[in-house]
Enzyme design. Sequence first.
Site, PDB file in Angstrom:
ATOM      1  N   HIS A  63      35.827  36.528  43.374  1.00 46.77           N
ATOM      2  CA  HIS A  63      36.823  35.453  43.240  1.00 46.77           C
ATOM      3  C   HIS A  63      37.044  34.702  44.560  1.00 46.77           C
ATOM      4  CE1 HIS A  63      40.371  33.201  42.191  1.00 46.77           C
ATOM      5  NE2 HIS A  63      41.108  33.885  43.051  1.00 46.77           N
ATOM      6  N   HIS A  88      42.700  34.640  50.934  1.00 50.31           N
ATOM      7  CA  HIS A  88      43.926  34.154  50.291  1.00 50.31           C
ATOM      8  C   HIS A  88      44.638  35.190  49.427  1.00 50.31           C
ATOM      9  CE1 HIS A  88      41.410  33.426  46.662  1.00 50.31           C
ATOM     10  NE2 HIS A  88      42.545  33.415  46.006  1.00 50.31           N
ATOM     11  N   ASP A  89      43.935  36.253  49.012  1.00 55.78           N
ATOM     12  CA  ASP A  89      44.586  37.264  48.167  1.00 55.78           C
ATOM     13  C   ASP A  89      44.814  38.601  48.866  1.00 55.78           C
ATOM     14  OD1 ASP A  89      45.175  35.937  45.818  1.00 55.78           O
ATOM     15  OD2 ASP A  89      43.205  36.282  44.929  1.00 55.78           O
ATOM     16  N   GLU A  92      48.585  39.556  49.332  1.00 57.70           N
ATOM     17  CA  GLU A  92      49.253  39.781  48.050  1.00 57.70           C
ATOM     18  C   GLU A  92      48.769  41.052  47.361  1.00 57.70           C
ATOM     19  OE1 GLU A  92      49.450  37.492  43.738  1.00 57.70           O
ATOM     20  OE2 GLU A  92      49.125  36.337  45.553  1.00 57.70           O
ATOM     21  N   ASP A  93      47.467  41.355  47.476  1.00 65.67           N
ATOM     22  CA  ASP A  93      46.876  42.413  46.648  1.00 65.67           C
ATOM     23  C   ASP A  93      46.439  43.664  47.410  1.00 65.67           C
ATOM     24  OD1 ASP A  93      47.199  40.718  44.514  1.00 65.67           O
ATOM     25  OD2 ASP A  93      45.150  39.962  44.552  1.00 65.67           O
ATOM     26  N   ASP A 156      41.783  27.691  43.876  1.00 60.07           N
ATOM     27  CA  ASP A 156      42.075  29.000  43.286  1.00 60.07           C
ATOM     28  C   ASP A 156      42.359  28.855  41.794  1.00 60.07           C
ATOM     29  OD1 ASP A 156      42.812  31.789  43.190  1.00 60.07           O
ATOM     30  OD2 ASP A 156      44.908  31.161  43.251  1.00 60.07           O
TER      31      ASP A 156
END
Length: 747
Positions: A63, A88-89, A92-93, A156
């Site tokens: 992704h 970018h993730d 958050e993850d 995204d």
Amino acid sequence: MYEIDEAREELEIQAKYEELIAACNTLSPLKESEEQEIFRAFSLAKKAHEGTRRKSGEPYIFHPLSVALIAVQEVGLGPIAVVSALLHDVVEDTDISLDQIRTIFGDRVAVIVDGVTKIEDVMLLQHTDSKQAENYRKILLSMCDDAYVIFLKLCDRLHNMRTLGSMRDTKKLAISSETQYLYIPLAHRLGLYSIKTELEELVMKYTNPDKYNEIAELISAKSGQSEKLRSCLTNPIIQMLDEQGYKYTIKSRIKSVFSCWKKMERKGVKFDEIFDLFAMRIILDVPPESEKQECFKVYSLISSRFPPDPNRFRDWITTPKTNGYESLQTTVMSPIGQWVEIQIRTERMDLIAEKGMAAHFLYKEAHPEENIELSPVEIWLQQIRSTLENTEKSALDLIEEFKETLYTKEIYLFTPKGDIIKLPAHSTVLDFAFAIHTNLGLSCMGAKVNGKVEPISYTLRAGEQVQILTSRKTHPSDEWIAIAHTSHAKEAIKDYLRDQRKGYRDEGSLRLREILNRLHVRNTAVNINRINNFFGLSGEIELYFQLAMGILGEKDIARCFDNGASKHNVYFMGEYSSLFDKNSTAIKASGLTTSDHGSEQQSFLLDEEYENYPTELADCCKPVQDDRVVGIVSDGKIMIHRTNCKVAMDEMANHENRIVRARWRPGEHIALLSGIAFTAIDQKGLLQGITRVVSDEMGLNMRAITLEAVEGIVRGIIMLYVLNLKNLDHLITSLENLEGVEEVRRL
């Protein structure tokens, strides 16, 4: 079904990374330090997401690699965007913190990554707010600091929409609704038209798949005409351009499925009546100083050979759109009787048209030594920041106000000195005054428009010259908010009124505490917000002011906490809603159960946790049997909407937790209230013919009918009970076949 093969996946990951680097070098050769930075970001992201998979079963690292590739190939962003996209993730993850990102990659990457990171902390939101709305607000505020935030968020979202197939149905609807609600308008405003078009297509594919497939087949059947157009239109244009010695590129396209559907809905036309199905783009390679002149020369060449539609000419070169879009647009008649839209622009204009606002930022970053003026979009970003930072409003209200600015058409006005002022269509004298200076707006008493004195409420028209008149005795009042059209003017007026009313805070606060004590209601932030929402107030200052001035009293506050007094909004038929009396005696006995809402019988299969909830059909879209539907929790019941309903999509965009999967229960035979609108030639026997089809041929019961005839054209609305979608489609087809009937559509 995805099969896990770690060895194969490792090769694919490496191949995707190499494709990304190749794309970066194609755009602009990477420096060694830039490639090292990208490799560090890739390595960190790959390690952080190790063992994590997407819903499809693919490794999660696919992704961020895909998002980074979209940023490079489809938006034209450079190394900083690539690094940020890869990371970018991770905040958050994974366990990677924002401080670690800042330490390794610097402040700007950290700001961008933080901007696209969702709010995951548990927050005490007001009951009308939502986590989605807070996320939207955070993203937009971050966008004002660094536009790369929204560029990457759009990349995204595009990849998420492209890979939505593996999600559960309710998640598909939630993500599609979010996309329709905010991301498509943003892509439009930022000039990223190719991304906007693809997002529109994908949203329609998931929310209205039947209509999407129907129109896609019709477009496919028309695609054969492109060869005919090439021989009779494109080739002659190529010959003319060659004879004039132009360097150019010609591209052609066919109108998208969504664009066709939108035109059919908006114009009330059938597919065969869409005359600009085909479009051609002529991109000239000419010096910057002669761009406008050469574009008009080519327009003259084409219009001298092929008859143009004068109503379809658009000059976006002399006055570019707010997002920087420049082009000449004309629609000409081809020799085979097919209208074709032709866009004429230069390579520079085409870059802006394709990359939108991104092109401006890329040029500024590539030429830091030049003192480049702010683009119109950068000025717009500065203006919206003050609106979004207004803490008196809920996030939902702020986002709604922001959205209003995204699709607004603009008009050009002139000051007495001849300076151009660009404002949204329908702006007033008051908006013009505030656009020049806030103090001018606060003391505005009217204006001379083209030499004639007009009030502050006068709606301005394109091309008018405006001279603002002021007075020291003039001050804003509540009525000014309704007069103002632009968010900038409205906020300035509200700020002034808020400052004036702060002096009533203590008195109003005391009054509220006394009232709540007598009503045995706790004086909490949630209850204060409930009062504000009940009366439509802008915030606590307005509430305290109205209490102190006696505008609101104890009886009013008591009504707010009276459960029996709560009302639900009805979104249906506007001025015609009063015609459809729920106690109508016009329904004939038919042997079928009829229902306005379906609440008397449980006609739907719901998710297990909601199976005991009562259901009610939404008035805004009036679903019938076999429509694709979705449930939304509202006040202890499940409201059933069609999946492409505008009201439902807005709800799903902001309240994903309220979405419930719903299906029609097999074997139900309930005739449900639906509506159709029709346009016809006014002639004798028209009404008899319509009622004959409805009542005699199809045996349907009408609830109400309203007709309006103007200059020989009849427009009507019929509310009637139908058994299912097939029943309704059959009715529409039968009415379309009546002599004199021009159009029939479902409401």
